[in-house]
Design a protein around this motif. Structure first.
Motif, PDB file in Angstrom:
ATOM      1  N   ARG A  28      -7.708   0.586   7.615  1.00 12.99           N
ATOM      2  CA  ARG A  28      -8.942  -0.080   8.053  1.00 12.99           C
ATOM      3  C   ARG A  28      -9.817  -0.302   6.821  1.00 12.99           C
ATOM      4  O   ARG A  28      -9.860   0.537   5.922  1.00 12.99           O
ATOM      5  CB  ARG A  28      -9.706   0.761   9.079  1.00 12.99           C
ATOM      6  N   ASP A  29     -10.521  -1.423   6.810  1.00 18.15           N
ATOM      7  CA  ASP A  29     -11.445  -1.725   5.720  1.00 18.15           C
ATOM      8  C   ASP A  29     -12.873  -1.397   6.131  1.00 18.15           C
ATOM      9  O   ASP A  29     -13.264  -1.573   7.293  1.00 18.15           O
ATOM     10  CB  ASP A  29     -11.367  -3.211   5.342  1.00 18.15           C
ATOM     11  N   GLY A  30     -13.663  -0.943   5.138  1.00 16.54           N
ATOM     12  CA  GLY A  30     -15.098  -0.790   5.331  1.00 16.54           C
ATOM     13  C   GLY A  30     -15.518   0.290   6.307  1.00 16.54           C
ATOM     14  O   GLY A  30     -16.559   0.175   6.951  1.00 16.54           O
ATOM     15  N   LEU A  32     -10.661   0.269  -3.217  1.00 18.89           N
ATOM     16  CA  LEU A  32     -11.561  -0.415  -2.295  1.00 18.89           C
ATOM     17  C   LEU A  32     -11.959   0.585  -1.211  1.00 18.89           C
ATOM     18  O   LEU A  32     -11.417   1.687  -1.152  1.00 18.89           O
ATOM     19  CB  LEU A  32     -10.864  -1.619  -1.636  1.00 18.89           C
ATOM     20  N   ASP A  33     -12.881   0.179  -0.340  1.00 16.89           N
ATOM     21  CA  ASP A  33     -13.181   1.036   0.810  1.00 16.89           C
ATOM     22  C   ASP A  33     -12.099   0.794   1.860  1.00 16.89           C
ATOM     23  O   ASP A  33     -12.319   0.125   2.872  1.00 16.89           O
ATOM     24  CB  ASP A  33     -14.570   0.737   1.369  1.00 16.89           C
ATOM     25  N   GLN A  34     -10.909   1.335   1.594  1.00 19.28           N
ATOM     26  CA  GLN A  34      -9.790   1.247   2.519  1.00 19.28           C
ATOM     27  C   GLN A  34      -9.381   2.648   2.946  1.00 19.28           C
ATOM     28  O   GLN A  34      -9.187   3.527   2.097  1.00 19.28           O
ATOM     29  CB  GLN A  34      -8.589   0.532   1.894  1.00 19.28           C
ATOM     30  N   HIS A  83       0.834  -1.189   0.000  1.00 23.15           N
ATOM     31  CA  HIS A  83       0.000   0.000   0.000  1.00 23.15           C
ATOM     32  C   HIS A  83       0.876   1.248   0.000  1.00 23.15           C
ATOM     33  O   HIS A  83       1.523   1.529  -0.983  1.00 23.15           O
ATOM     34  CB  HIS A  83      -0.964  -0.045   1.173  1.00 23.15           C
TER      35      HIS A  83
END
Length: 344
Positions: free
Chosen positions: A87-89, A207-209, A36
């Motif tokens: 963090r995801d979501g 993504l929702d990251q 990342h």
């Protein structure tokens, strides 16, 4: 505390656990999904600890960089996974996902792996004017729905306080950022002096990251007035003066962002002179022992002792008088090179 305070078996167990954590971290980093990024300038706490002390804690870190020394001892995986503080979501609700006092660890993400970075103390700072350009190193070119940069209010003390959301003020932002290895964000934090935390929230677009970074800055006041565009402006008092043909269409300046034993991080600022340009190349000579290991914001090649850095796809076009930056990590001790900027 002396070594006699721990049984020999306990010391062996600690060493084995550290080795196991290192092996696990290297395995995780080998996976493409884990590649990342982080804020590279002003460098984020966890990324800075890894860059300055890639071999881990030692007597030197304990003396020269005690906060990183503690962080390395607390969890080596936080440094080996410097690009995984996310963090995801979250769905954009950052204040619910990341409670007060846990901003630098991303709300104790990854089972508290980054908890040491929430601790107040004498974190290493870099000097910056009140107006400066922050750079986000997007290792996998995820791009961003947005990047929000906050700065702690005057009166906040990072040596004794953990930041809360109410301690922050929005100081810069960009939206709908295309994929690329580095993203500049203009930051304006008037009225600040001394040690402050620069807090960056990066909402990746793939993504929702959500990524959360604490950087430590010593504000020195002043700084240039940013242009209305997202292109960085020229900073005052560069480390080197522009060199080469003044009619070549561009000039370049060089500064060292940070140094550590055996390495350094540097930034080069490229400025279009009297006319707009669509491409640029910066060249310089390495001194004995110097080497460029990785770079962002430019394609860097080394032939013998000569380094050539050519613009990335997104930062080659510059209006007259406007600037952009690229950065790199080097081995050895940085010199003050003479730069040549051309527009082939």
């Amino acid at each position: 505390m002396t070594h006699q305070a721990f049984p020999r078996r306990a010391w062996i167990r600690r060493i084995l656990l550290a080795v196991a954590a290192g092996l696990l971290a290297s395995t995780v980093l080998a996976a493409p999904a884990s590649a990342h990024g982080a804020v590279s300038d002003p460098i984020a706490r966890h990324y800075g600890c890894y860059q300055r002390w890639p071999n881990g804690p030692s007597a030197q870190t304990a003396t020269e960089d005690p906060m990183c020394h503690q962080a390395w001892q607390a969890n080596p995986g936080a440094m080996w996974n410097w690009n995984g503080l996310l963090r995801d979501g979250v769905g954009g609700d950052h204040q619910s996902a990341v409670p007060d006092g846990q901003l630098c660890s991303g709300g104790m993400t990854a089972n508290g792996r980054y908890a040491a970075f929430d601790e107040p103390g004498q974190w290493k700072t870099v000097d910056r004017p009140n107006r400066f350009t922050l750079n986000l190193y997007d290792q996998s070119s995820h791009g961003a729905d947005y990047i929000h940069v906050y700065v702690t209010k005057q009166g906040f003390d990072p040596t004794t306080q953990r930041p809360r959301w109410s301690d922050l003020e929005l100081a810069g932002q960009v939206t709908n950022v295309p994929t690329g290895t580095t993203t500049p964000v203009e930051v304006n934090a008037p009225g600040r002096t001394g040690h402050h935390i620069v807090y960056t929230v990066w909402q990746a677009s793939h993504l929702d990251q959500s990524y959360y970074f604490c950087s430590d800055v010593n504000f020195t006041g002043g700084g240039p007035t940013p242009t209305p565009t997202a292109t960085p402006t020229t900073q005052p008092t560069p480390t080197t003066s522009p060199t080469g043909n003044p009619n070549a269409g561009c000039s370049a300046t060089y500064r060292v962002i940070s140094q550590w034993s055996g390495g350094f991080q540097a930034e080069v600022r490229v400025t279009a002179t009297s006319t707009a340009i669509t491409t640029w190349t910066v060249s310089w000579a390495l001194t004995s022992g110097e080497r460029v290991n990785s770079a962002w914001g430019a394609t860097v090649t080394t032939t013998g002792t000569t380094v050539s850095a050519r613009n990335a796809a997104y930062n080659g076009s510059l209006g007259a008088g406007t600037s952009t930056t690229f950065g790199f990590i080097g081995s050895g001790t940085s010199s003050t090179p003479a730069l040549t900027c051309t527009t082939p």
